[in-house]
Design an enzyme around this catalytic site. Structure first.
Site, short mmCIF file in Angstrom:
data_model
loop_
_atom_site.label_atom_id
_atom_site.label_comp_id
_atom_site.label_asym_id
_atom_site.label_seq_id
_atom_site.Cartn_x
_atom_site.Cartn_y
_atom_site.Cartn_z
N ARG A 111 -72.55 -11.81 50.30
CA ARG A 111 -72.43 -11.09 49.02
C ARG A 111 -70.98 -11.20 48.58
O ARG A 111 -70.08 -10.67 49.23
CB ARG A 111 -72.84 -9.62 49.21
CG ARG A 111 -72.50 -8.76 48.02
CD ARG A 111 -73.14 -7.39 48.06
NE ARG A 111 -74.56 -7.45 47.74
CZ ARG A 111 -75.29 -6.43 47.32
NH1 ARG A 111 -74.73 -5.23 47.16
NH2 ARG A 111 -76.56 -6.55 47.05
N HIS A 138 -78.82 -12.96 41.76
CA HIS A 138 -79.28 -12.09 42.85
C HIS A 138 -80.69 -12.54 43.24
O HIS A 138 -81.69 -11.87 42.95
CB HIS A 138 -79.27 -10.63 42.38
CG HIS A 138 -79.30 -9.63 43.48
ND1 HIS A 138 -79.36 -9.97 44.81
CD2 HIS A 138 -79.28 -8.26 43.45
CE1 HIS A 138 -79.37 -8.87 45.55
NE2 HIS A 138 -79.32 -7.82 44.75
N GLN A 141 -83.23 -10.31 45.14
CA GLN A 141 -83.77 -9.26 44.28
C GLN A 141 -84.92 -9.80 43.44
O GLN A 141 -85.99 -9.18 43.36
CB GLN A 141 -82.64 -8.75 43.36
CG GLN A 141 -83.07 -7.60 42.47
CD GLN A 141 -83.37 -6.34 43.28
OE1 GLN A 141 -82.53 -5.89 44.04
NE2 GLN A 141 -84.55 -5.80 43.12
N ASP A 233 -80.96 -2.33 34.68
CA ASP A 233 -79.96 -2.38 35.75
C ASP A 233 -78.74 -1.60 35.24
O ASP A 233 -78.65 -1.27 34.05
CB ASP A 233 -79.61 -3.85 36.05
CG ASP A 233 -78.61 -4.02 37.20
OD1 ASP A 233 -78.35 -3.05 37.94
OD2 ASP A 233 -78.08 -5.15 37.35
N CYS A 273 -83.36 -2.51 39.87
CA CYS A 273 -82.98 -3.08 41.17
C CYS A 273 -82.29 -2.06 42.07
O CYS A 273 -82.27 -2.23 43.28
CB CYS A 273 -82.08 -4.29 40.94
SG CYS A 273 -80.59 -3.89 40.01
N ARG A 301 -88.05 -5.48 49.10
CA ARG A 301 -86.88 -6.25 49.56
C ARG A 301 -87.04 -6.55 51.05
O ARG A 301 -86.76 -7.66 51.51
CB ARG A 301 -85.57 -5.48 49.32
CG ARG A 301 -85.19 -5.24 47.86
CD ARG A 301 -84.74 -6.51 47.15
NE ARG A 301 -83.64 -7.20 47.81
CZ ARG A 301 -82.34 -6.88 47.66
NH1 ARG A 301 -81.97 -5.90 46.85
NH2 ARG A 301 -81.40 -7.58 48.28
N1 CP Z 1 -80.44 -3.95 44.68
C1 CP Z 1 -79.49 -4.17 45.60
O1 CP Z 1 -79.15 -5.31 45.91
O2 CP Z 1 -78.99 -3.04 46.16
P1 CP Z 1 -77.68 -2.99 47.09
O3 CP Z 1 -76.52 -3.28 46.19
O4 CP Z 1 -77.66 -1.57 47.62
O5 CP Z 1 -77.82 -3.99 48.17
N1 NVA Z 2 -75.88 -6.00 38.56
C1 NVA Z 2 -75.60 -5.19 39.72
C2 NVA Z 2 -76.67 -5.35 40.74
C3 NVA Z 2 -76.53 -4.50 41.96
C4 NVA Z 2 -77.60 -4.74 42.98
C5 NVA Z 2 -74.25 -5.57 40.31
O1 NVA Z 2 -73.92 -6.76 40.34
O2 NVA Z 2 -73.51 -4.68 40.70
#
Ligand code: CP
Ligand code: NVA
Length: 326
Positions: A111, A138, A141, A233, A273, A301
């Site tokens: 990440r 993502h 997701q 989101d 999400c 997930r």
């Molecule tokens: N939706 C999602 O990826 O959540 P987190 O940021 O908690 O992993």
């Molecule tokens: N768009 C959000 C998604 C989090 C899972 C971000 O990037 O923070």
């Protein structure tokens, strides 16, 4: 898990890295894992015994971290979480991280902020690299999202998903995967928050091939009309916190509430999400209401990523009948 159509050894950097047929294979595996886990909370023959996953996270996480860690444990393997301060360029070069980890573990979930970091990891590592979220995409997701939608509609082809808010990473992956399955993916966004044009072109090519559609507009009420799914989101994604106030102003008319779900139609369901900002992009009434799929989506997930791990890492070849008692 060898044989025709095997995904063993592949990366998942963009959701477009998998064909619809390959995603179908992951979903079929997820169906089985979900049914068994729901019935017994365990797997009788854990397929990843002795396998390990490194998790390089430069941003916080609840769902991605816990579902991958718990998922690996449930599959008989183990995950190693490496938080931001230990990794990614500051202490040593990304290529050196990749060249070490490929000798220690079976796969990497990363990440990061810039998408280029996961691209470099994947280019340098001989083991599967999974994008656990970048500013661009993502994919994990979107896989769970479309898996969830598939559980609630008769057919994905032609199903309308209306995304309300930012044309961000979550929208990008949903648009690509929805288009690959012939869905109609709509987006209502304020000026200045359009999605990446390269992603939109890619999604449009996929839609052209499948009979899917991409639709864009400004007015959430118009965009949701006839939608099966109303998705939102956060207005401010991780790493954009300095823009929080200006984004709050820009997205003020883009909240998912009961009136917006009513405007979509009687069968419409809400998705997010997570993490959510209750009272901003979505009301608590919608999140906690009967039309919410949000926590099922979150649960999925776990099941979908476990399937992905089984497909990418492959079944254990050591002690192949472990757990069978024979
Ligand atoms: N939706 C999602 O990826 O959540 P987190 O940021 O908690 O992993
Ligand atoms: N768009 C959000 C998604 C989090 C899972 C971000 O990037 O923070």
């Amino acid at each position: 898990m060898t044989g025709p159509g095997s995904l063993r050894g592949r990366d998942l950097l963009s959701v477009a890295d998998l064909s619809a047929a390959e995603v179908g294979r992951v979903f079929a595996t997820a169906d089985g894992l979900k049914a068994e886990f729901r019935a017994t909370r365990r797997h009788a023959n854990p397929p990843l015994a002795g396998r390990t996953l490194a998790m390089l996270f430069q941003k916080p996480s609840l769902r991605t971290r816990v579902t991958f860690e718990a998922g690996m444990a449930q599959l008989g393997g183990a995950a190693i979480y490496l938080p931001e301060d230990a990794v990614m360029g500051a202490r040593e070069a990304v290529r050196d991280i990749a060249r070490n980890l490929e000798r220690f573990v079976d796969a990497i979930v990363a990440r990061t902020g810039p998408h280029e970091v996961v691209l470099e990891l994947a280019a340098q590592a001989s083991i599967p690299v999974i994008n656990g979220l970048t500013l661009r995409e993502h994919p994990c997701q979107a896989l769970a999202d479309v898996f969830t939608i598939r559980e609630h509609v008769r057919a994905l082809q032609g199903t309308v998903v209306a995304f309300i808010g930012d044309g961000n990473n979550v929208y990008h992956s949903l648009a690509l995967l929805g288009a690959a399955f012939g869905m109609e993916v709509r987006l209502a966004h304020p000026p200045g928050y359009a999605p990446n044009s390269g992603i939109v072109s890619r999604a449009q090519s996929l839609a052209d091939a499948t009979g899917g559609r991409l639709v864009f507009g400004r007015d959430p009420l118009e965009i949701v009309r006839g939608a099966s799914i109303v998705y939102t989101d956060a207005w401010t994604s991780m790493g954009q916190e300095v823009q929080t106030e200006e984004r709050r102003d820009a997205f003020a008319g883009y909240r998912v509430d009961d009136a917006l779900l009513d405007a979509a139609g009687p069968a419409a369901r809400a998705m997010h999400c997570l993490p959510a900002h209750r009272g901003e992009e979505i009301t608590s009434a919608v999140m906690d209401g009967e039309r919410s799929l949000i926590f099922e989506q979150s649960e999925n997930r776990l099941h979908v990523q476990k399937a992905l791990l089984v497909e990418l890492i492959g079944a254990s070849t050591v002690g192949a009948d472990q757990g069978s008692g024979s």
